[in-house]
Design a protein around this motif. Structure first.
Motif, short mmCIF file in Angstrom:
data_model
loop_
_atom_site.label_atom_id
_atom_site.label_comp_id
_atom_site.label_asym_id
_atom_site.label_seq_id
_atom_site.Cartn_x
_atom_site.Cartn_y
_atom_site.Cartn_z
N UNK A 153 13.25 17.73 38.30
CA UNK A 153 14.52 18.36 37.42
C UNK A 153 13.75 19.68 37.21
N UNK A 154 14.82 20.79 37.29
CA UNK A 154 14.56 22.21 37.18
C UNK A 154 15.63 22.72 36.32
N UNK A 155 15.33 23.65 35.19
CA UNK A 155 16.02 24.10 34.12
C UNK A 155 15.47 25.53 33.83
N UNK A 156 16.69 26.32 33.20
CA UNK A 156 16.18 27.68 32.73
C UNK A 156 16.41 27.54 31.34
N UNK A 157 15.45 28.09 30.62
CA UNK A 157 15.51 28.12 28.97
C UNK A 157 15.47 29.61 28.48
N UNK A 194 17.34 27.19 20.99
CA UNK A 194 16.87 26.97 22.31
C UNK A 194 18.23 26.77 23.30
N UNK A 195 18.29 27.68 24.27
CA UNK A 195 19.37 27.58 25.10
C UNK A 195 18.78 26.98 26.43
N UNK A 196 19.34 25.79 26.95
CA UNK A 196 18.79 25.39 28.02
C UNK A 196 19.79 25.13 29.14
N UNK A 197 19.75 25.42 30.63
CA UNK A 197 20.53 25.38 31.51
C UNK A 197 20.12 24.53 32.67
N UNK A 198 20.74 23.58 33.06
CA UNK A 198 19.91 22.60 34.14
C UNK A 198 20.51 23.12 35.36
N UNK A 199 19.41 23.28 36.45
CA UNK A 199 19.71 24.03 37.58
C UNK A 199 19.56 22.67 38.76
#
Length: 138
Positions: free
Chosen positions: A102-106, A58-63
Motif C-alpha cells: 500500500x502507498x499513500x501521500x501525507x 494529518x491529511x492522508x491520501x491513498x494511492x
C-alpha cells in the motif's frame, strides 16, 4: 522562496514507527514554514504504530492498496483515491489490510513549535531508526 523539488528516492526511509516513511517536503528539505509531507509504503500486514500529533492535522491520501486507519480506536477503511483527515490530538494507527503493498501521500500542518514535539508515540514499534527528520530550515 523558489519552488523546491525533492525525489522520494533521494530521501532516507524512516522505519521507526513501521512501514517506509519518507518526509520529502519539510523545513529541512525545502525551507517550508507551514507544514511537512511525504510518502509512505506498507507491506501487507505492516503498520504504522499508534501515535498522535498534538499540534498538527494529518491529511492522508491513498494511492495504492487497501489500508485501515484506526482513529480513536474506530476503523476507517481506505482504498485508492480515498483521503482522510486526522484532527489535531487524535490517536491513530495505520495498517495495510490488503494482499499487496500500500502507498499513500501525507501532509501535516501546522508545524509543531519544535520537531521533537510533533509526535507522541502511544505504542511501541519495532522499526529501526529515529523520528522522521523534519528539522529546521535547510
Amino acid at each position: 522562496m523558489a519552488a523546491g523539488k525533492v525525489a522520494a528516492g533521494d530521501v532516507a526511509p524512516n522505519t521507526r514507527r513501521g512501514g517506509d516513511i519518507r518526509v520529502t517536503l519539510s523545513p529541512k528539505t525545502v525551507g517550508c514554514t507551514s507544514g511537512f509531507g511525504g510518502v509512505l509504503s506498507l507491506a501487507p500486514g505492516d503498520r504504522v504504530a499508534e501515535h498522535l500529533h498534538p499540534h498538527s492535522e494529518e491529511f492522508l491520501h491513498v494511492v495504492a492498496g487497501s489500508l485501515e486507519m484506526a482513529v480513536d480506536g474506530s476503523p476507517v477503511r481506505l482504498e485508492p483515491g480515498d483521503s482522510l483527515l486526522v484532527p489535531i490530538g487524535v490517536r491513530h494507527r495505520l495498517v495495510n489490510v490488503g494482499a499487496e503493498e500500500a502507498r499513500a501521500v501525507f501532509h501535516l500542518s501546522p508545524l509543531a513549535p519544535r520537531p521533537e514535539l510533533g509526535h507522541v508515540d502511544l505504542e511501541r514499534a519495532d522499526g529501526p531508526g529515529g523520528d522522521p527528520d523534519v528539522g529546521g530550515a535547510p
